[in-house]
Design an enzyme around this catalytic site. Structure first.
Site, PDB file in Angstrom:
ATOM      1  CB  CYS A   1      -0.936  -0.012   1.204  1.00 46.75           C
ATOM      2  SG  CYS A   1      -0.104  -0.112   2.796  1.00 46.75           S
TER       3      CYS A   1
ATOM      4  CG  HIS B   1      -4.489   0.304   4.029  1.00 48.00           C
ATOM      5  ND1 HIS B   1      -3.661  -0.448   3.234  1.00 48.00           N
ATOM      6  CD2 HIS B   1      -5.549   0.642   3.253  1.00 48.00           C
ATOM      7  CE1 HIS B   1      -4.212  -0.576   2.029  1.00 48.00           C
ATOM      8  NE2 HIS B   1      -5.354   0.093   2.008  1.00 48.00           N
TER       9      HIS B   1
ATOM     10  CG  ASN C   1      -8.148   0.835  -0.287  1.00 43.70           C
ATOM     11  OD1 ASN C   1      -6.922   0.679  -0.196  1.00 43.70           O
ATOM     12  ND2 ASN C   1      -8.997   0.214   0.515  1.00 43.70           N
TER      13      ASN C   1
END
Ligand SMILES: *[C@@H]1O[C@H](CO)[C@@H](O)[C@H](O)[C@H]1NC(C)=O
Ligand SMILES: *[C@@H]1O[C@H](CO)[C@@H](O)[C@H](O)[C@H]1NC(C)=O
Length: 291
Positions: free
Chosen positions: A96, A234, A254
């Site tokens: 991420c 994240h 995302n």
């Protein structure tokens, strides 16, 4: 004795199921968001649980004084449609940090007038030894790496680490041509009071936050933590903000594919340091000349 021992051990072994989480979230009176049970072909919740950064961010309130002139709504996708970053899928790679770094760099190069196409998360994952590739990374280290070493385009070095395997740092593009790498001049960290102005002026930024189990079951609406244990943190891309029915939110991108959330995007409640997101955002001033 046996009963108290069982009670003591139960929470350790009992992970709330997706079904239980969805039921709790969707039954909140006046709830701001909806949850759904994802099947494995849409989005693998269990795999995502295992691919979290272990850093936990403070969720203490942070001081914020947004400028009067800030518009009520801002969406980088509408402001700069020509630099839009497709929704990507990190899959079994806890990368991420690399997706957020390169997505923000893609936009920021474009806004600065030197668009280079999509910047490559793979090149960063493979080359940046100051971070841990598919085992996680830190935003400032990643952006410092981008300032010192540069990052190739995604056309040149496409993503191949979806199963968690990370190839060596490439010395040529996939098609055999020489690699050009694009740089940041100055990486920076910015507080919540300045982030909106900075986003409007120079493009999207790297955001990070603590993930609780219910986040993985997000379907749509304005996310705020309701239930489920803390899994880690994240990184995502901050694209803008808005207000819906009087509730302020951040708009984020995302890297869980288009099957997840609002076609790959989500909104997070704004103004209360939800999940620690408002502690800091990260970005860089690009170097158009150092190509
Ligand atoms: C998973 O969900 C998708 C989309 O809703 C659906 O097309 C597919 O048939 C489902 N797969 C399984 C195994 O349930
Ligand atoms: C190879 O890929 C690079 C990066 O996408 C591109 O700039 C270059 O034109 C390509 N070369 C050939 C011969 O296709």
């Amino acid at each position: 004795m046996m009963i108290s021992l069982a009670l003591l051990l139960f929470p350790l072994f009992h992970a709330t199921s997706q079904e239980e989480i969805v039921q709790i979230v969707n039954n909140v009176k006046g709830g701001l968001w909806k949850a759904k049970v994802y099947n494995k072909t849409e989005f693998d919740v269990e795999a995502a649980m295992m691919h979290m950064d272990s850093t936990i961010l403070s969720e203490e309130p942070v001081f914020s004084s947004p400028l009067q002139s800030t518009p009520e709504v801002f969406d980088a996708r509408e402001r700069w449609p020509e630099f839009q970053v497709p929704i990507q899928m990190q899959a079994a790679c806890n990368g991420c940090w690399a997706f957020a770094t390169t997505a923000s760099m893609t936009y920021r190069l474009g806004v600065a007038g030197c668009y280079k196409g999509l910047i490559s998360p793979q090149d960063l994952l493979s080359c940046d030894k100051t971070n841990k590739a598919c085992q996680g990374g830190n935003p400032l280290r990643a952006m410092l790496f981008a300032a010192n070493n540069g990052i190739a385009s995604d056309d040149c070095v496409p993503f191949v680490s979806e199963f968690g395997r990370v190839p060596l740092c490439p010395s040529k593009c996939k098609n055999g041509s020489a690699i050009e790498r694009y740089k940041y001049k100055t990486p920076f960290q910015v507080g919540v009071s300045d982030v909106q102005t900075l986003l409007m002026e120079s493009g999207p930024l790297y955001a990070r936050f603590n993930v609780y189990a219910d986040f993985l079951n997000y379907e749509d609406g304005i996310y705020e933590h309701v239930t489920g244990r803390q899994l880690g943190s994240h990184a995502v891309l901050l694209l803008g903000w808005g207000v819906e029915k009087g509730v302020d939110y951040w708009l984020l991108q995302n890297s869980y594919s288009e099957e997840w959330g609002e076609k790959g995007y989500f909104r997070m409640r704004r103004g209360s340091n939800q999940c620690g997101m408002e502690n800091a955002f990260y970005g860089g001033i690009v170097d158009c000349n150092a190509l």
